[in-house]
Design a protein around this motif. Structure first.
Motif, PDB file in Angstrom:
ATOM      1  N   ALA A 119       6.396   1.030   3.256  1.00 37.97           N
ATOM      2  CA  ALA A 119       7.623   0.278   3.219  1.00 37.97           C
ATOM      3  C   ALA A 119       8.117  -0.366   1.917  1.00 37.97           C
ATOM      4  CB  ALA A 119       7.413  -0.930   4.171  1.00 37.97           C
ATOM      5  N   LEU A 120       9.051  -0.126   1.343  1.00 37.78           N
ATOM      6  CA  LEU A 120       9.767  -0.783   0.143  1.00 37.78           C
ATOM      7  C   LEU A 120      10.699  -1.771   0.259  1.00 37.78           C
ATOM      8  CD1 LEU A 120      10.194   2.519  -1.620  1.00 37.78           C
ATOM      9  CD2 LEU A 120       8.259   1.307  -1.933  1.00 37.78           C
ATOM     10  N   PRO A 121      10.817  -2.562  -0.619  1.00 39.17           N
ATOM     11  CA  PRO A 121      11.718  -3.670  -0.681  1.00 39.17           C
ATOM     12  C   PRO A 121      13.249  -3.264  -0.345  1.00 39.17           C
ATOM     13  CG  PRO A 121      10.438  -3.956  -2.419  1.00 39.17           C
ATOM     14  CD  PRO A 121      10.262  -2.808  -1.978  1.00 39.17           C
ATOM     15  N   GLY A 122      13.989  -4.112   0.401  1.00 33.77           N
ATOM     16  CA  GLY A 122      15.367  -3.778   0.856  1.00 33.77           C
ATOM     17  C   GLY A 122      15.450  -2.924   2.099  1.00 33.77           C
ATOM     18  N   GLY A 123      14.455  -2.840   2.849  1.00 32.77           N
ATOM     19  CA  GLY A 123      14.459  -1.664   4.126  1.00 32.77           C
ATOM     20  C   GLY A 123      14.586  -0.390   3.550  1.00 32.77           C
ATOM     21  N   ARG A 124      14.052   0.035   2.501  1.00 34.16           N
ATOM     22  CA  ARG A 124      13.784   1.363   2.050  1.00 34.16           C
ATOM     23  C   ARG A 124      12.383   1.714   2.657  1.00 34.16           C
ATOM     24  NH1 ARG A 124      13.870   1.078  -3.458  1.00 34.16           N
ATOM     25  NH2 ARG A 124      13.331  -0.772  -3.295  1.00 34.16           N
ATOM     26  N   SER A 125      11.967   3.035   2.339  1.00 35.37           N
ATOM     27  CA  SER A 125      10.709   3.586   2.393  1.00 35.37           C
ATOM     28  C   SER A 125      10.559   4.649   1.868  1.00 35.37           C
ATOM     29  CB  SER A 125      10.498   3.862   4.087  1.00 35.37           C
ATOM     30  OG  SER A 125      11.709   4.738   4.633  1.00 35.37           O
ATOM     31  N   ALA A 126       9.073   5.240   1.470  1.00 36.00           N
ATOM     32  CA  ALA A 126       8.688   6.387   0.812  1.00 36.00           C
ATOM     33  C   ALA A 126       7.781   6.850   1.835  1.00 36.00           C
ATOM     34  CB  ALA A 126       7.951   5.846  -0.576  1.00 36.00           C
ATOM     35  N   ILE A 127       7.856   8.334   1.561  1.00 34.88           N
ATOM     36  CA  ILE A 127       6.802   9.337   2.311  1.00 34.88           C
ATOM     37  C   ILE A 127       6.202  10.169   1.560  1.00 34.88           C
ATOM     38  CG2 ILE A 127       6.634  10.823   4.581  1.00 34.88           C
ATOM     39  CD1 ILE A 127       8.705   9.361   5.716  1.00 34.88           C
ATOM     40  N   LEU A 128       4.907  10.417   1.339  1.00 34.12           N
ATOM     41  CA  LEU A 128       4.512  11.316   0.464  1.00 34.12           C
ATOM     42  C   LEU A 128       3.427  12.178   1.122  1.00 34.12           C
ATOM     43  CD1 LEU A 128       3.174   8.710  -2.112  1.00 34.12           C
ATOM     44  CD2 LEU A 128       5.304   9.876  -2.337  1.00 34.12           C
ATOM     45  N   TYR A 129       3.690  13.721   0.930  1.00 37.47           N
ATOM     46  CA  TYR A 129       2.733  14.563   1.320  1.00 37.47           C
ATOM     47  C   TYR A 129       1.971  15.288   0.261  1.00 37.47           C
ATOM     48  CZ  TYR A 129       3.401  15.831   6.302  1.00 37.47           C
ATOM     49  OH  TYR A 129       3.245  15.781   7.786  1.00 37.47           O
ATOM     50  N   ASP A 130       0.586  15.408   0.543  1.00 38.68           N
ATOM     51  CA  ASP A 130      -0.192  15.901  -0.537  1.00 38.68           C
ATOM     52  C   ASP A 130      -1.113  16.963   0.183  1.00 38.68           C
ATOM     53  OD1 ASP A 130      -1.700  16.842  -2.806  1.00 38.68           O
ATOM     54  OD2 ASP A 130      -2.810  14.832  -2.788  1.00 38.68           O
ATOM     55  N   ALA A 131      -0.703  18.184   0.247  1.00 35.25           N
ATOM     56  CA  ALA A 131      -1.559  19.092   0.981  1.00 35.25           C
ATOM     57  C   ALA A 131      -2.016  20.438   0.307  1.00 35.25           C
ATOM     58  CB  ALA A 131      -0.591  19.542   2.260  1.00 35.25           C
ATOM     59  N   THR A 132      -3.220  20.900   0.583  1.00 31.67           N
ATOM     60  CA  THR A 132      -3.658  22.054  -0.011  1.00 31.67           C
ATOM     61  C   THR A 132      -3.614  23.153   1.181  1.00 31.67           C
ATOM     62  OG1 THR A 132      -5.252  20.797  -1.180  1.00 31.67           O
ATOM     63  CG2 THR A 132      -5.602  23.209  -1.090  1.00 31.67           C
ATOM     64  N   TRP A 133      -3.052  24.225   0.803  1.00 28.76           N
ATOM     65  CA  TRP A 133      -2.543  25.522   1.485  1.00 28.76           C
ATOM     66  C   TRP A 133      -3.979  26.375   1.543  1.00 28.76           C
ATOM     67  CZ3 TRP A 133       2.460  26.605  -1.343  1.00 28.76           C
ATOM     68  CH2 TRP A 133       3.490  25.765  -0.845  1.00 28.76           C
ATOM     69  N   ARG A 134      -4.168  26.951   2.785  1.00 29.82           N
ATOM     70  CA  ARG A 134      -5.084  27.826   2.660  1.00 29.82           C
ATOM     71  C   ARG A 134      -4.691  29.527   2.322  1.00 29.82           C
ATOM     72  NH1 ARG A 134      -9.859  26.999   4.978  1.00 29.82           N
ATOM     73  NH2 ARG A 134      -8.917  25.462   6.582  1.00 29.82           N
ATOM     74  N   GLY A 135      -5.610  29.929   1.395  1.00 30.08           N
ATOM     75  CA  GLY A 135      -5.459  31.453   0.868  1.00 30.08           C
ATOM     76  C   GLY A 135      -5.628  32.369   1.853  1.00 30.08           C
ATOM     77  N   ALA A 136      -5.568  33.655   1.704  1.00 28.76           N
ATOM     78  CA  ALA A 136      -5.740  34.770   2.626  1.00 28.76           C
ATOM     79  C   ALA A 136      -7.242  34.956   2.827  1.00 28.76           C
ATOM     80  CB  ALA A 136      -5.097  36.009   1.968  1.00 28.76           C
ATOM     81  N   ASP A 137      -7.947  34.371   1.772  1.00 30.34           N
ATOM     82  CA  ASP A 137      -9.631  34.651   2.047  1.00 30.34           C
ATOM     83  C   ASP A 137     -10.161  33.348   2.620  1.00 30.34           C
ATOM     84  OD1 ASP A 137      -9.211  32.507   0.042  1.00 30.34           O
ATOM     85  OD2 ASP A 137     -10.317  33.437  -1.403  1.00 30.34           O
TER      86      ASP A 137
END
Length: 258
Positions: A119-137
């Motif tokens: 939650a940010l001031p003024g009714g705003r919001s932030a969403i963060l994704y930090d994901a690691t993909w799996r390779g073919a191996d």
């Protein structure tokens, strides 16, 4: 949180029911009726949750390179009221509503991810994704290049780096993802990291969930020069895929109706 068979599912354009619990959209908000049995103590969890969005978002976001996993933050910000008969509890506060869907198991596409909604001031919001993909191996993938349409932002180590800031009306702005910093390890030694302004030190306020593959906490963070009160989660998909963790799951989410 009981897994049930196909016959327990009923839905239409405004209602979704699984067993005795149901969600329905009414009066521009979501009403959730809960009637479940908690394990392992077999106590009843019964009551109602009402969520009234203060902002809505219609845009879905692709989480992987192949389009097998999608996510939509339906209400980046909302007001929530909880009234439980069992256990006898009630409270009101700020909330959030999203949905995920996909065509493959999460552990097949990711080795881990960290997510937070602030939650940010003024009714705003932030969403963060930090994901690691799996390779073919089967290992963590390196050298990700993102996607051609921009739905999934590739990070340098082969994964998703997505930073969204929503205004009070739900309009979304893509931002440069902040740098990562480590959070303290959990009881189950799940490694966690959070995106935060350079030089800042996120402070964990309360541990909400600490399991062998999943951790959730409440923390105070700093994003793009503003103080942010956030909920943060970490999923260790490698740990989730192990046999010993799979054997523990029915103790938290039974597969037969109690």
């Amino acid at each position: 949180m009981t897994e049930r068979g196909r016959d327990a599912l009923h839905r239409d354009v405004e209602m979704f029911q699984i067993g005795p619990s149901a969600l329905r959209w009414e009066n521009d908000g979501l009403t959730i009726d809960i009637d479940e049995t908690a394990v392992p103590h077999l106590s009843r969890v019964r009551g109602r949750i009402r969520l009234q969005p203060t902002a809505l978002n219609a845009e879905p976001f692709r989480l992987d390179r192949d389009g097998l996993h999608w996510w939509r933050p339906i209400a980046p910000a909302a007001r929530v009221s909880v009234e439980l008969d069992g256990p006898a509890q009630s409270w009101r506060g700020a909330g959030y509503l999203d949905m995920n869907w996909g065509d493959a198991p999460l552990e097949a596409g990711f080795t881990r991810w960290d997510w937070s909604r602030a939650a940010l001031p003024g009714g705003r919001s932030a969403i963060l994704y930090d994901a690691t993909w799996r390779g073919a191996d089967g290992r963590a993938e390196g050298g990700g290049d993102g996607s051609a349409d921009g739905s999934a932002d590739g990070s340098a180590d082969g994964g998703l780096a997505l930073a969204l800031r929503f205004d009070a009306n739900g309009e979304v702005e893509r931002r440069e993802p902040p740098p990562r910093t480590a959070l303290p390890g959990t009881l189950w030694r799940v490694a966690r990291r959070v995106q935060t302004d350079e030089g800042s030190s996120p402070r964990e306020v309360r541990r909400l969930e600490d399991s062998p593959f999943y951790a959730r906490c409440e923390l105070v963070n700093r994003l793009w020069g503003e103080e942010a009160h956030a909920v943060h989660e970490t999923v260790d998909a490698d740990r989730f895929a192990t046999r010993w963790v799979k054997l523990l799951l029915p103790w938290r989410m039974p597969r037969a109706q109690i």
